[in-house]
Each structure stands twice: as C-alpha cells, then as structure tokens.
Design a protein around this motif. Structure first.
Motif, mmCIF file in Angstrom:
data_model
loop_
_atom_site.group_PDB
_atom_site.id
_atom_site.type_symbol
_atom_site.label_atom_id
_atom_site.label_comp_id
_atom_site.label_asym_id
_atom_site.label_seq_id
_atom_site.Cartn_x
_atom_site.Cartn_y
_atom_site.Cartn_z
ATOM 1 N N GLN A 3 0.869 -1.161 0.000
ATOM 2 C CA GLN A 3 0.000 0.000 0.000
ATOM 3 C C GLN A 3 0.906 1.211 0.000
ATOM 4 N N MET A 4 1.124 1.741 -1.201
ATOM 5 C CA MET A 4 2.059 2.836 -1.338
ATOM 6 C C MET A 4 1.357 4.161 -1.046
ATOM 7 N N MET A 5 2.094 5.047 -0.399
ATOM 8 C CA MET A 5 1.553 6.371 -0.127
ATOM 9 C C MET A 5 2.716 7.348 -0.165
ATOM 10 N N GLN A 6 2.412 8.582 -0.506
ATOM 11 C CA GLN A 6 3.502 9.554 -0.536
ATOM 12 C C GLN A 6 4.025 9.753 0.886
ATOM 13 N N PHE A 37 4.693 11.052 4.236
ATOM 14 C CA PHE A 37 3.731 11.918 4.937
ATOM 15 C C PHE A 37 4.181 13.379 5.009
ATOM 16 N N LYS A 91 4.083 15.116 1.634
ATOM 17 C CA LYS A 91 2.696 15.365 1.266
ATOM 18 C C LYS A 91 2.139 16.559 2.036
ATOM 19 N N GLU A 120 7.833 7.855 -2.020
ATOM 20 C CA GLU A 120 6.669 7.005 -1.773
ATOM 21 C C GLU A 120 7.095 5.911 -0.819
ATOM 22 N N LEU A 157 3.044 1.395 3.355
ATOM 23 C CA LEU A 157 2.455 1.483 4.694
ATOM 24 C C LEU A 157 2.892 0.309 5.579
ATOM 25 N N ASN A 158 3.345 -0.784 4.960
ATOM 26 C CA ASN A 158 3.793 -1.941 5.744
ATOM 27 C C ASN A 158 5.236 -1.818 6.231
ATOM 28 N N MET A 161 -0.489 5.753 10.809
ATOM 29 C CA MET A 161 -1.560 6.395 10.028
ATOM 30 C C MET A 161 -2.929 5.988 10.570
ATOM 31 N N ILE A 209 -0.142 14.256 9.723
ATOM 32 C CA ILE A 209 -1.244 13.662 8.964
ATOM 33 C C ILE A 209 -2.454 14.599 8.920
#
Lengths: 496, 496
Positions: free
Chosen positions: A4-7, A9, A12, A146, A149-150, A176, A214
């Motif tokens: 689960q990729m996310m920029q 934090f 962002k 990026e 999340l893991n 998160m 966040i």
C-alpha cells in the motif's frame, strides 16, 4: 495488493498546507514548510554521516523541536528509528542498541554522561550529538518519495510481563491508522492544536507528532510537564487537546483551583492506566473534558477511547475500540467473557504492531489471527464499554480473591492528606499474597488512620496490611508506577 | 499482511454511537441504531429470498431512506451491490445485469415499467420490488461481522471511450480511504451534517452514505434536487456540508437572491466537471464556501480538492490530491509535464478502484503501477495546484451526468438506415452541456425518427437534442472522429 504505497507523509503535508503552523516550541512557531526544510537539511547531514535507507538507528533525545525534526529526517530517509527512553540507564540503553543492531546513535550533549558510558559497550556504534550533526556537511539526500504502509517507521522497547524488553515494530500504516482512529472519534477542525507534555520518545508523544503531520495540525511541545506552563500554553497557544496521565491531570486540576480551562479547550486525553474515580469526578465538576483511553506501545497509542457523549454516563470506562479496531475479553478457557465478567483484554486492528523485532516466537504467541493478547485485565459492561481493572502482572491474589492495586491506590489518594500511592503484593503464609501500600503525604498522618480510612472504603481483604510513607512513588517517564522498585523497597524495609 | 480485516462498518458504528442521528429523510430521523435495525431486518428478508454472500446483485432504486437501508443490508450480508442508474433505459440496465451475472434485482414499484421491460431479456433473474421485499418473511441472516478491506462492496458502471459500459469495482477499503481523505481535508465535527441531493446510485451520493457510517454523521437525503428545498434543509436540519454539481449550485445561488446561507453551513463540495468561473465568483461574493473537487467513479468520489485556505487565491483550481492520494500530469511522450503544461491527469491512492469487472485487459491498460489514467486533461500551476481543462476530450457532462459520445454513436449506427455518426457536446445554459449528433444516412430518414429510436435505447439525458444529416463524418487517418471539425460545423449551423 500487498503493498500500500503512499507519498511520504511529511512531503505530502508540506505540499498540501505549507503555511499552516506545525510545531510550537520555546516561543517559536514552525510552519509545515519550515519543518520540511529543517528535516530535509538534517536528512542531508545524516546522509553525509552515512545513514542509509532500511537501517535501524538509535535516537536518544529530550523533548525539543529538534527531536521532531530529527525523527522526520529519519522518515524522509527511510531509516527506522529505534526510539530510546532517556530515563533508562546506559546499561539498559546499550542493550536495546545491540538488540536492534543499530550502528548509529543520534543523541545530544544533555545525555553525554549516558552516551559516554554506552560507548564502552558499543565499540562499533557511531555516536553523534545533535550539536555536531547540525554542523555536519550537507549531502543531497535520497528522499523516500513514496513509502509502503507496511514498512517499519519506529521501534520502541517495552518490558512487559516477561522482564526482558522487546522492540515493538510500528509501521507507517500503524501510525496512520492510529491517527485516523483518533480523528474519527475526536473529530478534527482547523482550530485544533495538540499539547505534547508527554515524552516524544513514548508512543503517547510520538503519535502527536504523527497526527500533526497527517492532520495538518499544530502541536505544542513542552520540554517537560509543568502544570502552570501547561495551563498557560492552553490559554495562549489556543491548545484544544492535551494528552495526559492521571498524575499530570491531578496536578492541573489542583493548580486550576477555582479557575476554568478556556472554552476552546475541548479534550483532555487521559491514558497510562486506569484513573482514580475521584479524580474523574473532580474534573467533571470543573468541566474539564476528560476522555479516558486505553492503549499501549503495541497499539501505536490509544485503541479504546470513550466517545464524547458517554463521558459522564460511563465515567471510569475507557470506552469502546476506535472505529478501525476491535476489542474482546477472553476468560481462562479461551472463550469470550460474559458482560461484567473480567478476563484478559485482546485487541485487533490496523494500528496493532506487526510484531516484536527479532522475536518471532514471542510475536506468534502474543498475536494470533490479528488479535493481540495485552495481558491486561478488564471487563465489558452490558453496553459493551471497557473497564480496565489492571495489568495482569500487578494482579494480587489473596486467599483466592483477585485484588487490583489500582483500586486500592484510588482509595488512598482520595484521602485529602495523601498525594500519591503505589500498591504491591507481599508473600504471605496464610493468604498467599497480601497488599502492601506506599504513599506520599501532604500532611503528617499516622498509618492507623490510613488503614482505618481504607477499611471504610474497601472490603477487608483489599486493605493494605502495611502502609509505608516515602518521599516519592517511583514512576517511569510515562508516569506508570514502577512496581518492581516498590518491591525492592519492601525487601529493604523487611530486612531492617 | 495482504488481508486487512475490519469490523463491518455498520455493526461498528451502531455499537459506537447508537443514539446519534444517522439519516434524515422526509421529516423522519433515524439513529444509527434504527438504521442498523432496518438494515438487519432487510438482510433477513433478502436471506429468505435467497441472496448470499459473495454474489453480485442489482439494485435499481430512487433517492430514499429505504435505498440506504437496502444498500447497508447488502453490506451486512456481504452481497456485492451492482448499483444501477435509474435514468437508464431497460435495455441499458439489462445489459449491466447480464454483464455482472446478477441473478437478483432489487427495485421498486416506481420503476415497474422498466423492470417489466428488463424481465423479458433476463429470464433467469429474480426481480423483487422493495414493497414486496418488505413484506417477505425474515430468516436470521448470516451477518459478515468482519470484512476484508480488499473485498468488493459496490459496482458502478461507467461508459468510456469504447462505448461499452464497464463495471467499476469499489472495495470497502476504497470507500473507507475516500472518507478518510475527505475528513483529513475538510475536518470533521460532531455538528456535521451532509446533504445528499445527488443520486445515491452515483458515487457522489453513495460516498455520503459511507461517510455517514464511518464518521458517525447525520446525512439528509433529498428524493430529488430542488433549490428551495435544499436551502430550507440547510437551515432547518443544520446542514453543514452539501455535495453539488454546477447546475445545482447555479440554481441555489440564484434562488438565494440577497439572502445568505446560515453561519453553520461550511462547505459546498462542487464536483462533476470544471465550474464556470463566473459562478465561482458569484458564490465568493455571496460568501458561499465552495470547495472545487475532481473525482470520478474510479476514485470512489473526490480525489483532488481545494483546501480551505486556497479557496480564493486559487479560484478555479480543483486543488491538490487528498492526503492519502497522489496526482501527476503526463505529456504525450509519457514524461511528467512541466508546470502550466497541459497533459493527461493520472491519479493513485488507496481509494482507486481495483479494476473493471471481468475486464482484465482494460484494467491493465488503465491502471499501471497503481496509477490510473483518467483520460482527462489538465495542468498543475507552479504551486502544484490542478486546473482541469476538460474531462476526456470527448466527454459531455450534462447536469452532472457523464455522457460518452461513443455510446450514443453506437446506438445511432445500430439503426439500419444510419451509416456513420459523430456526437459532441453543445453549451447549454441549464445543463452545462447537451449532446448533439451528426449522421450520414443510407436511406432517407427524418430527425424525429432518429430521436425516437434513441429514446428507446438510451436514457433521456443521453438522447441528442439535435441530429444533423451530413455527407461525411470527418475522421483522421486512423479513422478517429475529428470532433473539433464537428464543432466548427455546429457553429456554422448555429449561425444560420
């Protein structure tokens, strides 16, 4: 689908709301843009020193804006921060550095005595004071744009029941989801500002930093808790939420006297163990909006919190599991407890640790099918609200009856002359164990008087067989009672 | 780690805040406890009719509290809802039922004409009106207590370039992250109440229902949009947020006259295509707090939204990707566009669809490494704010509904007398845009006949308002329709 990729934090947040205030510390306010610039610069300095993505590295710092910048620099680089408790001894700290295979330690001059001592047993570790780090050359860092999340973000050691500390792995996703669970319960407004007077090296403080990034919310950092300073900051920095433990709340409540907290203040998030009912009642009377919570390092901060609408009708309860999480009580045969039946508390959710560092066996034992065995004791009332009775290790069993120290401590501190109390079990030929208390007092008082007071409030088997008056109840940085220290004290007293 | 289990959203919400208002419809308020009871009872009735976990089943309903209860009953059972647009023809609806292998259709007497017509081509489908469903026997349902966030919750069909509609798969996780992204941007308070005057069968409406459950927030459902009703509800039901498309906002702005919206109203969430600048300026003048957004069925509602602090300085922009999501602009060579350079909009994030039902090839083409090619055109300014220039070069947006020219062209050329067809949008004061067709014919034919033919095959809003007969449809060497040439033709025809 696994990933689960996310920029990143911070990247962002700095892109979304660069001009919003992010951190206030020592009369200075930093915007998210400022925070990013600071963290980015430090990331470049850490790069020049040799820190690289995927490594574990120790961090031993005080509560300070710099510490937040350094933690965030670690996140930019994808370095896993082994966050050390600065109240531990050099011996304990060195053990955690070795256990986590950390080759770098970022610390500061304030802890020179400790780090010098640690150096002796850590010949391969590079120890850098922030004062030197901030004078290091800058090398363009490779920023993790990026992240998964893991991926592990932080490691925090907890002792727990077994004695040896274990490194709790907290992923970006854990942090998160913890922030999400809190926002879905407490709400979130543009006016929000969270006061961090708890240690940043604890999940209670670090989680405030994560929420700040966040949510895009200002956090106020205090170097150490002081009730008057806290009240002033709530007023002047328009703080709306504060994280506290019982002893902090007691001091604020007393300091307030006839005063009230300002209107804009909306939440006193109370964690760190069951709170004395008397304190909750005093706060209710003074309109201090207390939200009882339950959580631990393994749950990346609160996992159970009392919803606003139940703060009065369920006074004393820690509430229900936050929206993303679940909770159940298991009795000795492994079955679900009935309402009002006490048993072990199990929790589940995306904020739960993925496990203990290099401790697969312990992890498999503690986390089964996503359910974490907390070792804590509690019950759900008929409406499903959690009441935490005590930590299992503290449980005193006397003549087959369960005795929860927190209950006795609550009674002791409800006496106007007693300021603090700690209760432990003492071996007893007749009963197996009996409760023994240690107290600090405001006004001279005899042991017999205290025992008489307890007899009025408690079943006879719960009344301490002996009450010692001491100068201070030993507590850790999170203000949790160090019962093993009380046990040492007890042994000393007995030998006399 | 692949699985992310969470308690069923409705179960969880009904346990956390049973007494909070959840849905207001037609002068009646339902708490979350009421909503759970309704959905649970319907789940039992659906069970008695034979619906089972994992199935796809069609839902063809109007905007009504009952529809929300039925959608939630599907979630309790783990039945995947194929949510049908009630403006489509029986022909179009039957196609979607077949494409999704749905064996049940839950509808209502209001749509009897359509469902009777659908019945003819769906011999194996059990069609049940809610009026009958609500009189069905109750069988204790097997409720999905815990679900996987990767599990499909809903399917919504969108057309696209190929003409044939594709079923967009939306997981529980997609809906959850969409709600989270919105809350992290707009904030969330106990006073919040969201007015749903957009269709519940669209992601714009369905996502409000999901937010209501996830946030514990009241939603107000309107059976159909009416500016006066909307303004009254904002006042009387203390609505704080409303989802609108340009045509709705225009009518509200006009209806208001010299009036102002009440203080408690804090957000007019404007989606469904780029808004006319004049409208945004009028709203600014009347202090209507407009938040421009960009999103689509594939992103489970908004994915890009203008933050409150930029609503004036970046007027006309859709903002930046929400916290959990990302955005980029790609030019024809596949490279990132420079600031202010227009290109195709690509988006990524946990709210993005896992793909199109039974269309692996199309999915692999549209979603690469997590990035969804939207087909829409836009640019980022030097501060990184998105300006959407045009939805997919050929997309026609009429009153918030997407119209895909290829679909209408397909219907036109299916007539034996029509040899070729090209469709474009024409500016329209009331609807924003309306479709206009150009055709070449094999045999003499009247415009009315063609329109009548379309009315039989297409939802009314898709039927061309005008059909011109020409000698040849302008196409390029690759036989792609040159729509800009059609536009020139239209302008010529209009001037006559």
């Amino acid at each position: 689908m696994n990933d689960q990729m996310m920029q990143n934090f911070l990247l962002k947040r700095a892109s979304l709301t660069p001009d919003r205030p992010a951190i206030y510390f020592a009369d200075q306010t930093y915007t998210f843009s400022d925070v990013f610039d600071k963290a980015f610069h430090i990331a470049g300095q850490l790069t020049s020193l040799g820190l690289k993505r995927g490594q574990f590295a120790g961090v031993l710092l005080a509560n300070h804006a710099d510490s937040a910048f350094i933690y965030l620099a670690f996140q930019l680089l994808g370095v896993k921060a082994v966050i050390l408790n600065n109240r531990l001894t050099a011996h304990e700290l060195a053990w955690q550095m070795e256990d986590s295979d950390s080759l770098f330690l970022i610390t500061e001059e304030l802890f020179t005595l400790k780090s010098k001592e640690m150096e002796k047993s850590l010949p391969n570790v590079t120890i850098i004071n922030k004062e030197d780090l901030f004078n290091s050359p800058f090398v363009e860092p490779i920023v993790v744009n990026e992240m998964n999340l893991n991926e592990v973000c932080t490691v925090m050691y907890t002792s727990g029941t077994t004695g040896f500390p274990k490194g709790v792995l907290q992923t970006y996703g854990n942090h998160m989801w913890s922030a999400i669970g809190s926002a879905l319960n407490l709400g979130l407004t543009e006016q929000d500002c969270w006061l961090c007077a708890v240690p940043l090296f604890h999940i209670s403080g670090y989680s405030i930093l994560m929420r700040s990034i966040i949510y895009g919310m200002k956090m106020v950092i205090l170097d150490s808790f002081h009730e008057k300073k806290a009240i002033d900051l709530i007023e002047n920095e328009k703080v709306t939420i504060m994280s506290v433990v019982s002893t902090m709340l007691t001091r604020i409540e007393e300091e307030l006297g006839d005063q009230r907290l300002p209107e804009h203040f909306r939440c006193m998030l109370l964690g760190g163990g069951p709170a004395p009912r008397g304190l909750l009642e005093k706060c209710m009377f003074k309109l201090i909006p207390v939200y009882q919570t339950y959580g631990m390092t393994e749950t990346s901060s609160q996992i159970v919190t009392l919803s606003p609408e139940y703060s009065i009708s369920k006074l004393g309860s820690a509430g229900k599991a936050l929206f993303p999480s679940q909770l159940k009580i298991i009795v000795s045969n492994g079955k679900d407890a009935k309402p009002n039946e006490a048993g072990e508390i199990l929790v589940k959710g995306p904020n739960i640790t993925i496990g203990y560092l290099n401790r697969e066996e312990e992890t498999a034992k503690r986390i089964v099918d996503g359910w974490l065995s907390t070792g804590d004791i509690g019950y759900l009332d008929s409406d499903g609200f959690l009441f935490v009775l005590d930590r299992r290790s503290d449980l005193i069993i006397s003549g087959g009856e369960n005795i929860y120290p927190a209950e006795i401590e609550g009674v002791l501190v409800s006496h106007p002359n007693i300021s603090d109390a700690g209760v432990i079990g003492m071996k007893d030929e007749k009963w197996g164990e009996v409760p023994i208390a240690f107290v600090t007092i405001k006004k001279d008082m005899k042991e017999e008087e205290m025992i008489q007071y307890c007899l009025e409030k408690l079943a006879k088997y719960k009344v301490p067989k002996k009450i010692y008056i001491i100068d201070e109840i030993p507590r850790n940085a999170a203000k949790k009672i160090l019962r093993r220290n009380l046990r040492l004290l007890l042994n000393k007293n007995m030998k006399r």
